[in-house]
Design an enzyme around this catalytic site. Structure first.
Site, mmCIF file in Angstrom:
data_model
loop_
_atom_site.group_PDB
_atom_site.id
_atom_site.type_symbol
_atom_site.label_atom_id
_atom_site.label_comp_id
_atom_site.label_asym_id
_atom_site.label_seq_id
_atom_site.Cartn_x
_atom_site.Cartn_y
_atom_site.Cartn_z
ATOM 1 N N HIS A 120 0.832 -1.212 0.000
ATOM 2 C CA HIS A 120 0.000 0.000 0.000
ATOM 3 C C HIS A 120 0.862 1.255 0.000
ATOM 4 O O HIS A 120 0.632 2.187 -0.792
ATOM 5 C CB HIS A 120 -0.914 -0.010 1.221
ATOM 6 C CG HIS A 120 -1.617 1.283 1.485
ATOM 7 N ND1 HIS A 120 -2.880 1.561 1.024
ATOM 8 C CD2 HIS A 120 -1.213 2.396 2.171
ATOM 9 C CE1 HIS A 120 -3.228 2.786 1.391
ATOM 10 N NE2 HIS A 120 -2.238 3.299 2.103
ATOM 11 N N GLU A 121 1.863 1.299 0.875
ATOM 12 C CA GLU A 121 2.700 2.496 0.978
ATOM 13 C C GLU A 121 3.525 2.702 -0.289
ATOM 14 O O GLU A 121 3.669 3.833 -0.769
ATOM 15 C CB GLU A 121 3.614 2.392 2.202
ATOM 16 C CG GLU A 121 2.875 2.310 3.531
ATOM 17 C CD GLU A 121 1.966 3.502 3.793
ATOM 18 O OE1 GLU A 121 2.229 4.592 3.254
ATOM 19 O OE2 GLU A 121 0.978 3.340 4.533
ATOM 20 N N HIS A 124 1.474 4.305 -3.014
ATOM 21 C CA HIS A 124 1.424 5.775 -3.003
ATOM 22 C C HIS A 124 2.550 6.362 -3.844
ATOM 23 O O HIS A 124 2.354 7.349 -4.565
ATOM 24 C CB HIS A 124 1.554 6.299 -1.569
ATOM 25 C CG HIS A 124 0.293 6.228 -0.758
ATOM 26 N ND1 HIS A 124 -0.892 6.804 -1.168
ATOM 27 C CD2 HIS A 124 0.041 5.667 0.463
ATOM 28 C CE1 HIS A 124 -1.826 6.604 -0.251
ATOM 29 N NE2 HIS A 124 -1.285 5.906 0.747
ATOM 30 N N GLU A 132 -6.017 6.808 -0.929
ATOM 31 C CA GLU A 132 -5.920 5.613 -0.093
ATOM 32 C C GLU A 132 -6.497 4.393 -0.807
ATOM 33 O O GLU A 132 -5.909 3.297 -0.774
ATOM 34 C CB GLU A 132 -6.643 5.843 1.236
ATOM 35 C CG GLU A 132 -5.948 6.823 2.160
ATOM 36 C CD GLU A 132 -4.563 6.352 2.554
ATOM 37 O OE1 GLU A 132 -4.430 5.204 3.000
ATOM 38 O OE2 GLU A 132 -3.607 7.134 2.393
#
Length: 265
Positions: free
Chosen positions: A127-128, A131, A190
């Site tokens: 997920h990070e 980004h 997100e």
């Protein structure tokens, strides 16, 4: 009301003119900064964090997280970052992790109390990194810059016309921008990072179904201490789980095709 309309008209025109890029999911993006600028900012921020925060000295924890990160980052396009990613585990109880442009990843030890296996931690790291792949930092900085320009132009217009309620109008604009533009923008980022991360972890050989268990754990860890989704930069765990579930079939194809299933634990 007239000035509110003028402000949003100017802002939307600026966003339309500048939105010439596409995110990995096909969404229009506004990006005003170069990759080298963002990488430089990321490196500076990471160096500051390493100097100011306690870095974990536990070899097993570091090897465990490094193993997961290596399996994830090998699937990051070279156009995003072509070098070797730097990972640091910070000895801190907060349940958090981050990735920065320039190939930097930070994981806090508190996260491992909630992400209870390698798959769940892979979901967070994916997920990070998502980004970074989607250049959300560039997009946030760019949109904030244009919003600030729009706010300043509107404020000057009010002052020039000597509008008695200019302060009240500006306060209303600020709230409207936050609730109507910035918070939904954050939730979009997100959700997009969740989906990019889901594919990354699956390609890396981690069972993507565990991403939903992760958010069940996150919900339990936070209890009822959450703002309504409308007033938050992040979707609620239930919303995340639903989005992940809707994209799970595709993720399972990548997972089943992965030739290596890491055993980082």
């Amino acid at each position: 009301m007239k000035y509110l309309f003028v402000f949003f008209l100017c802002l939307m025109n600026l966003l339309f003119l500048a939105s010439c890029a596409k995110s990995p999911t096909g969404r229009n993006q506004l990006k005003l900064y170069s990759n080298s600028q963002l990488a430089g900012m990321g490196e500076q921020a990471f160096d500051s964090m390493k100097a100011e925060q306690t870095v974990s000295s536990k070899p097993m924890s570091n090897l465990y997280v490094q193993c997961i990160a290596d399996a994830i980052t090998q699937h990051v396009p070279k156009s995003v970052f072509a070098g070797e990613w730097e990972l640091v585990v910070f000895d801190d109880p907060q349940v958090n992790a981050f990735a920065l442009p320039g190939g930097k990843i930070g994981v806090y030890t508190g996260l491992m109390e909630v992400a209870t296996n390698q798959e769940q931690l892979a979901a967070v790291i994916g997920h990070e990194v998502g980004h970074v792949i989607a250049e959300h930092g560039n997009e946030r900085m760019s949109s904030n810059a244009l919003i600030n320009i729009g706010m300043e132009v509107t404020n000057q217009l009010l002052q020039t016309n000597q509008i008695a309620t200019s302060n009240l109008i500006m306060a209303g604009l600020g709230l409207g921008v936050q609730v109507g533009v910035q918070l939904p923008f954050g939730r979009t980022h997100e959700t997009e990072a969740d989906l990019i991360g889901l594919e990354l972890m699956a390609r890396g050989g981690f069972d993507p179904r565990e991403s939903m268990t992760l958010w069940e754990n996150m919900a339990k860890a936070s209890g009822d201490n959450r703002q309504p989704e409308l007033l938050s930069t992040h979707p609620l765990p239930a919303t995340r789980i639903s989005n992940l579930s809707n994209n799970m079939d595709n993720a399972m194809l990548f997972y089943n095709a992965a030739t290596i299933k890491p055993n980082c634990s």
